[in-house]
Structure formats: structure tokens, C-alpha cells
Design a protein around this motif. Structure first.
Motif, PDB file in Angstrom:
ATOM      1  N   ARG A 148      12.685  -1.657 -22.776  1.00 52.09           N
ATOM      2  CA  ARG A 148      12.263  -1.665 -21.210  1.00 52.09           C
ATOM      3  C   ARG A 148      12.952  -1.413 -19.938  1.00 52.09           C
ATOM      4  N   SER A 149      14.475  -1.171 -19.962  1.00 51.09           N
ATOM      5  CA  SER A 149      15.435  -1.014 -19.172  1.00 51.09           C
ATOM      6  C   SER A 149      16.908   0.077 -20.261  1.00 51.09           C
ATOM      7  N   LEU A 150      17.001   0.719 -18.796  1.00 46.29           N
ATOM      8  CA  LEU A 150      18.486   1.309 -19.233  1.00 46.29           C
ATOM      9  C   LEU A 150      20.141   0.848 -19.654  1.00 46.29           C
ATOM     10  N   GLY A 151      20.170   0.554 -20.983  1.00 44.85           N
ATOM     11  CA  GLY A 151      21.252   0.438 -22.328  1.00 44.85           C
ATOM     12  C   GLY A 151      22.081   0.704 -22.093  1.00 44.85           C
ATOM     13  N   PRO A 152      22.741   0.803 -22.748  1.00 45.56           N
ATOM     14  CA  PRO A 152      24.664   1.292 -22.992  1.00 45.56           C
ATOM     15  C   PRO A 152      24.620   2.763 -23.763  1.00 45.56           C
ATOM     16  N   GLN A 153      23.253   2.691 -24.569  1.00 40.78           N
ATOM     17  CA  GLN A 153      23.218   3.345 -25.802  1.00 40.78           C
ATOM     18  C   GLN A 153      22.285   4.591 -25.423  1.00 40.78           C
ATOM     19  N   LEU A 154      21.475   5.605 -24.789  1.00 41.28           N
ATOM     20  CA  LEU A 154      20.228   6.367 -24.947  1.00 41.28           C
ATOM     21  C   LEU A 154      19.815   6.058 -26.358  1.00 41.28           C
ATOM     22  N   PRO A 155      18.326   6.469 -26.322  1.00 33.84           N
ATOM     23  CA  PRO A 155      17.976   6.324 -27.453  1.00 33.84           C
ATOM     24  C   PRO A 155      17.763   7.685 -28.182  1.00 33.84           C
ATOM     25  N   GLY A 156      17.873   8.262 -29.363  1.00 36.02           N
ATOM     26  CA  GLY A 156      17.597   9.316 -30.075  1.00 36.02           C
ATOM     27  C   GLY A 156      16.653  10.036 -29.664  1.00 36.02           C
ATOM     28  N   LEU A 157      17.000  12.011 -29.392  1.00 34.96           N
ATOM     29  CA  LEU A 157      15.547  12.608 -28.521  1.00 34.96           C
ATOM     30  C   LEU A 157      14.681  12.647 -29.491  1.00 34.96           C
ATOM     31  N   ASP A 158      15.072  12.544 -30.619  1.00 30.01           N
ATOM     32  CA  ASP A 158      14.390  13.002 -31.753  1.00 30.01           C
ATOM     33  C   ASP A 158      12.685  12.661 -32.705  1.00 30.01           C
ATOM     34  N   MET A 159      11.462  12.086 -31.597  1.00 29.17           N
ATOM     35  CA  MET A 159      10.840  11.690 -31.539  1.00 29.17           C
ATOM     36  C   MET A 159      10.462  11.640 -33.131  1.00 29.17           C
ATOM     37  N   MET A 160       9.940  12.444 -33.969  1.00 28.84           N
ATOM     38  CA  MET A 160      10.414  12.493 -35.265  1.00 28.84           C
ATOM     39  C   MET A 160      10.653  11.877 -36.177  1.00 28.84           C
ATOM     40  N   GLN A 161      11.890  12.086 -36.113  1.00 33.60           N
ATOM     41  CA  GLN A 161      12.802  11.337 -36.963  1.00 33.60           C
ATOM     42  C   GLN A 161      12.168  10.124 -37.822  1.00 33.60           C
ATOM     43  N   ALA A 162      11.877   9.276 -39.091  1.00 33.14           N
ATOM     44  CA  ALA A 162      11.935   8.385 -39.741  1.00 33.14           C
ATOM     45  C   ALA A 162      12.125   7.053 -38.448  1.00 33.14           C
ATOM     46  N   GLY A 163      13.205   6.657 -38.457  1.00 33.35           N
ATOM     47  CA  GLY A 163      13.441   5.495 -37.434  1.00 33.35           C
ATOM     48  C   GLY A 163      12.752   5.178 -35.986  1.00 33.35           C
ATOM     49  N   TYR A 164      11.422   6.314 -36.088  1.00 26.92           N
ATOM     50  CA  TYR A 164      10.610   6.018 -34.665  1.00 26.92           C
ATOM     51  C   TYR A 164       9.301   5.400 -35.606  1.00 26.92           C
ATOM     52  N   GLU A 165       9.863   5.250 -36.836  1.00 26.34           N
ATOM     53  CA  GLU A 165       8.396   5.001 -36.779  1.00 26.34           C
ATOM     54  C   GLU A 165       7.284   4.293 -36.737  1.00 26.34           C
TER      55      GLU A 165
END
Length: 461
Positions: A79-96
């Protein structure tokens, strides 16, 4: 009602958060700072609020692809801008924990809205060391068609993208885009590039590629070479892609086509592709490694598409009503971005688009709506997004992004929050137009029926 325990940590957090909200409502106004106030001599009443925890959406039958009712799935966590942007690939298993049934079940929400398809942007060429098959399996279970997107901001020296699109496709097949020797059955179309006319590609040193000639030639060479590289990888993987449509999503910017047949036009990219495939060396100074395969794929698999940040009436005038020269190929709106100033009746636009798809003289397949969730990974949250994020934390995701120059992977953890349709824009309009609902498993609980001064107990059924 019968009280029972909610299953799962996410459900428990939801119930706990609602209980805390009720407690806060009960305590609100019961004293002043600096010491307790007098106790009012009032009769206490008890109100029982009954809530139902909606479970993940069960399996659904596959719907026809036409009319296309797609949602562009962009849902950065946090919910806020952090020091590291999240990965762009929404299909990856990490987003499950966001899109999966054991998490927020975003794919279930997309189907609940009434959609039959989901568009992704960075599922090939951005991150290939994690599994992509679970996302596709879940989409297939829900009957959703997947529009698979390549990461466009990739290496493409001198606008020759063959090598890097070939590599991205091959790595994607190994990461789950192929299943049991075939394309994954959830995948319906591949978006090879998103707005290549912006020339947003990289040289081998990571700097933007410099277009030294006509911009139309540069963008056309990029498109042809990406198609050529993709087809080469598909052939090497022995995959039959005859049922997989191919496209490039052009920007909604009036430009001249490469051959000058269309000036200040919104269909310039369609014409660029037509004449580029016909005469690649003369038009784009590109010689395909398999010219016959490129021609065959364009004839039998190509679908034109364009991103539209405008009302349907204008898009119809500028594209649908000008589409006769391209009628041998269907087309669709790859990214329909509604206005956020309440000047657009989105539900009416979506109905009108669907009516156009049923016109016997129209080649329009339908629309993919931009976008699923607001982006909070910036100084101010984006205005675009069907859903905003609530305050209730449901879990965490650990997601990765690869450096396209070095393949070095960077992974970071982010919190997952519940979905709030009221904090977003147009979710209810979409549900109205498509006969769905904006309330599902991942929705934030609401407390509209709570009253100050009442002793509230919570029963979950």
C-alpha cells in the motif's frame, strides 16, 4: 445462526479485523482524553451482525472467447512505495497468495466480475526461474482465457528482437507455458509487444535503442523480428500453435503508416504489419530466418489489437469504422482505459462494445479492461484500477524480477491486502455490464450496518 470457526489464516484475519472495527465503534465516544467521563444512564442493546465468508470460486465452465470480456491483470502488492519495486511478472508462482484460491483469489474475482479472459504483460522475458503453470492451471479451472504478454522493455539491438524473443519464449515454455508437450490449454493468445511504436526497447548495454532511420521502419522491424524469433522457438519446442492467436498491441496515437497509405491514423500499426510481412526486407530492412513461417502465421493466426484510453464512441469512429482494409483479420481492444472523472458511462460503453461484436459486418472480438488494481508503488496511488486495497493484511508474497542484462534475480517480500471496490474505480460498472459481482473471496469486509452506542457481537456463518 450457528457460529463456526473460519478456516485459514486469511479468513481469521478478516474476522478479527471486523471484530476490532466493531469494538472500536462500540468504544467510540465513551470518554474524553485526560480521564473517564460520566457513565450515561442509557439502556444497552445488543445487535448481532451476521457476515458470510465467501470461499474461493469453484471450478467454472469455459466461456466462448467471443465476445471477449477481459481484465488486464496488474496488481502490484503493498500500500505504499518501498525501497524495492515488486516483480512485474504477475504469473509467477510467488504471486499465488494474490491470484490463487489459497490466497486472495484474484482470478476468482475476475471471473466473478463476469470476465472470460485475463491479459498479462510480462509473463515471458521478465522472470522465468519460477513456475508459471499454477497460474495457468487456476485460470483454466475457472474457464478463463489467458492473453499472454511478453515483456516489451527487453533487449532488442538495432530493433532486431529475434534473439531475445526467441530466448524469452524458450524459457517460458520450460517455466510452464507449455504443458505435456503442448501449449498450456488456458493460453488463447500471445501479445508479442505492447506499444512498440513508443520504441521502448533496450540496446545490449541497457540504454534505449537509438532509431537512426524512420521510426516506422524501426517499429516494424521490431515487430517482425519478435514474431520471427517467437515462431522459431515454438518450432524448436515442437509445439503446435495453430490455435494460439498472435498480436501486437499498438498505442492509441495517430501516426503515419510505414507506406504512407494512412496518415495521422489510429490504424497505422495494422498497416505496418500487413506491408511488413509482405515485403520485410524492402519495408523494414529485415530478413526473417523463416519467411514462410512468418507469412503463414500472419495469415492464419494474426489478430490486430490496440490500446484505447478513450470512450468507445471515439474508438469506433477512428478504428471500427475504418477497419474495412483489414477485415481478413479480427481485432480487439487490448487495453481499454476508462476515464476517472465520471465523464464516461463505462457500463454503457462495455455494452456497446459487446453489441458491436455481434454485428455481422464487424471483426471486433471484444475488449480487455485496464486495470484490475490500483498501483500504490509510487508517490501517489494510481487513479486507474477497478479495486483499491483495504487495510486488512491477508498474507505475504515473495516475488522476483530478473535483470535482462545479467539474468540476476532480485526477490522481495510484500504484504497482500484485501480488495476494496469502493476505493477503486468502475468495478461496479463492470459487474453491471457483464452480469457479475464486485464482491468475492478477497474482498474487504464491510460494516455499513454498525451503529454507535450498540453493544455488537459478531457471528460468522
Amino acid at each position: 445462526h450457528t457460529t463456526r470457526m473460519l478456516a485459514g489464516q486469511a479468513a481469521a484475519r478478516l474476522a478479527g479485523a471486523v471484530a476490532l472495527a466493531l469494538l472500536a465503534a462500540t468504544l467510540h465516544g465513551c470518554g474524553k482524553s485526560g480521564g473517564p467521563g460520566p457513565t450515561p444512564d442509557l439502556e444497552t442493546t445488543t445487535t448481532t451482525i451476521t457476515t458470510t465468508q465467501i470461499g474461493p470460486l469453484p471450478a467454472q465452465p469455459e466461456l466462448p472467447f467471443k465476445p471477449l470480456r477481459g481484465i488486464c491483470y496488474q496488481a502490484p502488492p503493498g500500500r505504499s512505495l518501498g525501497p524495492q519495486l515488486p516483480g512485474l511478472d504477475m504469473m509467477q508462482a510467488g504471486y499465488e497468495a494474490q491470484w490463487g484460491p489459497r490466497g486472495r483469489d484474484d482470478l476468482g474475482m475476475i471471473r466473478t466480475l463476469g470476465a472470460n479472459a485475463v491479459r498479462l504483460y510480462h509473463s515471458a522475458g521478465s522472470e522465468a526461474d519460477t513456475d508459471h503453470q499454477p497460474f495457468l492451471d487456476r485460470a483454466h479451472e475457472l474457464g478463463l482465457h489467458v492473453l499472454l504478454g511478453f515483456h516489451t522493455q527487453n533487449l532488442c539491438p538495432n530493433f532486431n528482437c529475434f534473439e531475445h524473443w526467441h530466448r524469452a519464449a524458450a524459457r517460458g515454455f520450460a517455466a510452464g507455458l507449455a504443458k505435456n508437450g503442448s501449449w498450456h490449454p488456458a493460453i488463447k493468445a500471445v501479445v508479442l509487444m505492447d506499444e512498440p511504436d513508443l520504441l521502448n526497447l533496450m540496446d545490449e548495454d541497457g540504454t534505449p535503442v537509438n532509431c537512426t532511420g524512420a521510426q516506422a521502419r524501426c517499429r516494424t522491424r521490431a515487430v517482425l523480428s519478435s514474431l520471427d524469433g517467437f515462431l522459431s522457438a515454438e518450432k524448436e519446442a515442437n509445439l503446435d500453435g495453430s490455435n494460439i492467436s498472435l498480436t501486437v498491441a499498438w498505442s492509441f496515437t495517430p501516426r503515419d503508416s510505414i507506406d504512407g497509405q494512412f496518415t495521422s491514423s489510429y490504424v497505422y500499426g495494422f498497416q505496418d504489419t500487413v506491408v511488413g510481412v509482405k515485403s520485410p526486407l524492402r519495408v523494414a530492412r529485415y530478413l526473417p530466418q523463416n519467411r514462410a513461417a512468418v507469412r503463414k502465421a500472419f495469415k492464419s493466426r494474426w489478430v490486430h489489437s490496440v490500446n484505447v484510453p478513450a470512450q468507445w464512441s471515439f474508438a469506433k469512429e477512428m478504428i471500427a469504422d475504418q477497419y474495412a482494409p483489414f477485415k481478413s483479420h479480427p481485432w480487439f481492444i487490448a487495453q481499454f482505459t476508462p476515464k476517472t472523472d465520471n465523464s464516461q458511462d463505462l457500463a454503457s460503453d462495455l455494452r456497446a462494445i459487446e453489441a458491436e461484436t455481434k454485428n455481422s459486418s464487424s471483426q471486433l472480438l471484444g475488449v480487455a479492461l485496464n486495470t484490475f488494481q490500483k498501483d500504490y508503488q509510487r508517490d501517489q496511488p494510481s487513479e486507474q484500477g477497478l479495486f483499491g486495497l483495504g487495510e486488512i493484511e491477508l498474507g505475504n508474497v515473495t516475488v522476483c524480477q530478473e535483470d535482462v542484462l545479467t539474468d540476476v534475480q532480485t526477490c522481495s517480500e510484500f504484504p497482500v491486502y484485501c480488495l476494496n471496490a469502493s476505493a477503486g474505480d468502475h468495478a461496479f460498472d463492470v459487474a453491471t455490464a457483464w452480469g457479475g459481482s464486485a464482491h468475492a473471496h478477497g474482498s474487504c469486509p464491510t460494516s455499513d450496518d454498525f451503529f454507535d452506542g450498540e453493544d455488537i457481537s459478531l457471528v460468522v456463518v
